[in-house]
Design an enzyme around this catalytic site. Structure first.
Site, PDB file in Angstrom:
ATOM      1  N   SER A 126      88.998  79.382 125.957  1.00  0.00           N
ATOM      2  CA  SER A 126      89.141  78.023 125.458  1.00  0.00           C
ATOM      3  C   SER A 126      90.527  77.714 124.896  1.00  0.00           C
ATOM      4  CB  SER A 126      88.092  77.742 124.367  1.00  0.00           C
ATOM      5  OG  SER A 126      88.341  78.563 123.235  1.00  0.00           O
ATOM      6  N   LYS A 143      96.431  76.539 117.967  1.00  0.00           N
ATOM      7  CA  LYS A 143      95.200  75.985 118.550  1.00  0.00           C
ATOM      8  C   LYS A 143      94.592  74.974 117.584  1.00  0.00           C
ATOM      9  CE  LYS A 143      90.846  77.568 120.717  1.00  0.00           C
ATOM     10  NZ  LYS A 143      90.004  78.756 121.003  1.00  0.00           N
ATOM     11  N   SER A 169      88.346  83.845 124.639  1.00  0.00           N
ATOM     12  CA  SER A 169      89.122  82.603 124.605  1.00  0.00           C
ATOM     13  C   SER A 169      90.614  82.786 124.378  1.00  0.00           C
ATOM     14  CB  SER A 169      88.560  81.653 123.543  1.00  0.00           C
ATOM     15  OG  SER A 169      87.361  81.080 124.010  1.00  0.00           O
TER      16      SER A 169
END
Lengths: 94, 430
Positions: free
Chosen positions: B103, B28, B127
């Site tokens: 997310s 990420k 997330s």
């Protein structure tokens, strides 16, 4: 419980934006004022939460202060927009 | 590749040997990679190149993994769809036309699309688990303090943990084995205490706990987390519980009255922490510069106006408001009370059950573009995931089936540092 839900007005949104150092366009102020009214009204339901005993059983953890290597200043400055004599260069204070 | 999985595609080779040799990992883009830009999905950091690796990245390299790219994400982790990314939305490979969740949407989607064997995400209020559920993969949100956050760009630092994605529970557990454990650079980390009283504690690693044994497993089902959920999601959930029952597990319903206030408590705390954590982005040391005209307040305001997107501005402003004079007791202090209450409720329920089960998300994936206009409705979709972050507990999302062709995730929540027990139970399903 307060008599009426908090409703943000445009002045308040501008004030908070100033505290947070976030410039806002006029249409953003209008949009946020509307959205904050809904969100803050929802946050009001926290009034129903009872006071809770927070038993935090915490102990300080200490260590000796030991010198060690850190980033070279050249590395630390690499992402800055501007630098001068090995320092970050910021805007005027006033 | 058309899904817009990565913000930066770059290969970072790890060591020659190690437990993850030959495995590819998507990371990420809020996790620092030395020499490879780390944008947090934001215009603010579109050119930021970290001078050091996050601890989890060092551990990936030492384990022999190959990093294949920096995965797309909601800006600074603020979103449930990956649509707030300044680099455009990611499409769900498991459901074209739909969002991958957020997310950590790019991370989950990279695994779902087969572009990476494994992925790392971060979970502040769901997330990791939300995109795992929406993309039909496995995602683990570890106990607060199990995985180092050194090098993770902070959003809500009292709530967030880095965790793994994979196609199977066993593979996700093997990645957790690599990243977990104490780090002197993150004072909130600790070695997991030896949990001798819990199921699966005797396994020597997380991956070894993936036996799929659910015989005698006691599952608590919090009724509040089924209320208002989509009918097809609830049906899929009960089918999966039935499946576990057939293999020797039992379930009972439990009540967690505090979770009715979890979403508002979560958002007050997360926004308050965000307003403080994101104050560092003034455009001087890194990030989008506001130039040198006017005084520093004007320059900082300009840097932040240009650099941040709507959702980030919204959360910084609301957090600033919640912490400002006259409102602190009303919002922030009450939210901390709610957090303690949620923690108590979960601890009590976990005295009577090995794990707690719910749908990960109360709804199937949204269509791309569907929800951006109404932030409050989007926040409410986090109802089942945020209580776990408030309680600092571990949770896993595992594929449970589909409704109308869209993936549904099952969430299992365990006691603090009870990851092995979650892995054992969830590995019965994937």
């Amino acid at each position: 419980m307060s008599e009426s839900p908090e409703t943000a007005d445009p002045e308040e949104v501008r004030h908070v934006a100033q505290l947070a150092r976030v410039g806002l366009a006029d249409d953003e102020v209008d949009q946020f004022t509307r959205q904050f009214a809904d969100i803050l009204e929802y946050f009001e339901t926290l009034d129903e939460v009872p006071e809770v005993d927070r038993e935090a059983d915490l102990a300080n953890v200490m260590r000796p202060d030991v010198e060690r290597d850190s980033l070279e200043s050249e590395e630390a400055l690499r992402n800055a927009a501007d630098t001068e004599d090995g320092y970050f260069k910021g805007p005027n204070v006033s | 590749m058309t899904e817009n999985l990565f913000i930066t595609e770059e290969t970072i080779e790890g060591d020659d040997d190690g437990p993850l040799a030959g495995q590819t990992v998507a990371v990420k883009d809020n996790i620092s990679t030395e020499g490879v830009r780390t944008t947090c999905g934001s215009e603010m950091l579109s050119e930021y190149v970290p001078p050091y690796d996050a601890t989890v990245v060092s551990r990936l390299k030492e384990a022999g993994a190959t990093i294949v790219g920096k995965a797309n994400m909601d800006e600074f982790g603020m979103g449930t769809t990956t649509e707030t990314s300044a680099f455009g939305p990611t499409e769900n490979p498991a459901a074209p036309g739909y969002v991958p969740g957020g997310s950590s949407g790019g991370s989950a989607a990279a695994v779902a699309a087969g572009e990476a064997d494994l992925a790392l995400g971060s979970d502040t209020g769901g997330s990791i688990r939300c995109p795992a559920a929406f993309c039909g993969v496995v995602g683990i949100k570890p106990t607060y303090g199990l995985v180092s956050r050194y090098g993770l760009v902070a959003y809500g630092n009292s709530l967030e943990q880095i965790g793994p994605f994979a196609d199977s529970v066993e593979d996700a557990a093997a990645l957790l084995d690599v990243i977990a454990g104490e780090d002197e650079r993150d004072a909130t980390t600790q070695e997991p205490p030896h949990d001798s009283g819990t199921r699966a504690a005797e396994h020597s690693s997380y991956a070894d706990a993936a036996t799929g044994d659910v015989d005698g497993l006691s599952i608590g089902v919090p009724t509040e987390l089924l209320e208002g959920a989509d009918e097809g999601v609830v049906e899929t959930f009960w089918d999966t519980i039935g499946d576990l029952e057939d293999r020797g597990a039992t379930y009972h319903e439990v009540s967690l009255p505090s979770v009715e206030h979890a979403v508002e408590a979560y958002y007050v705390i997360a926004m308050s922490e965000a307003s403080s954590n994101l104050a560092r982005f003034d455009g001087v040391r890194y990030g989008n510069s506001g130039g040198y005209d006017g005084n520093w307040n004007e320059a900082f305001s300009k840097a932040r106006e240009e650099g941040f997107g709507d959702e980030v501005k919204r959360r910084i402003l609301l957090g600033t408001y919640a912490l400002s004079a006259g409102y602190h007791d009303k919002y922030y202090k009450k939210a901390q009370d709610a957090r303690a209450w949620v923690k108590q409720d979960f601890d009590e329920a976990l005295e009577e059950a090995d794990v707690l089960a719910s749908p990960t998300m109360p709804v199937p994936p949204f269509e791309l573009g569907e929800g951006l206009e109404d932030p409050l409705q989007m926040y409410l979709a986090d109802a089942n995931t945020v209580p776990v972050n408030l309680a600092d507990l571990p949770a896993i999302s595992v594929p449970a089936g589909e409704t109308d062709g869209l993936p549904v995730g099952l969430q299992l929540v365990g006691p603090a540092f009870g990851e092995k027990q979650l892995i054992e139970a969830a590995s019965a399903l994937a």
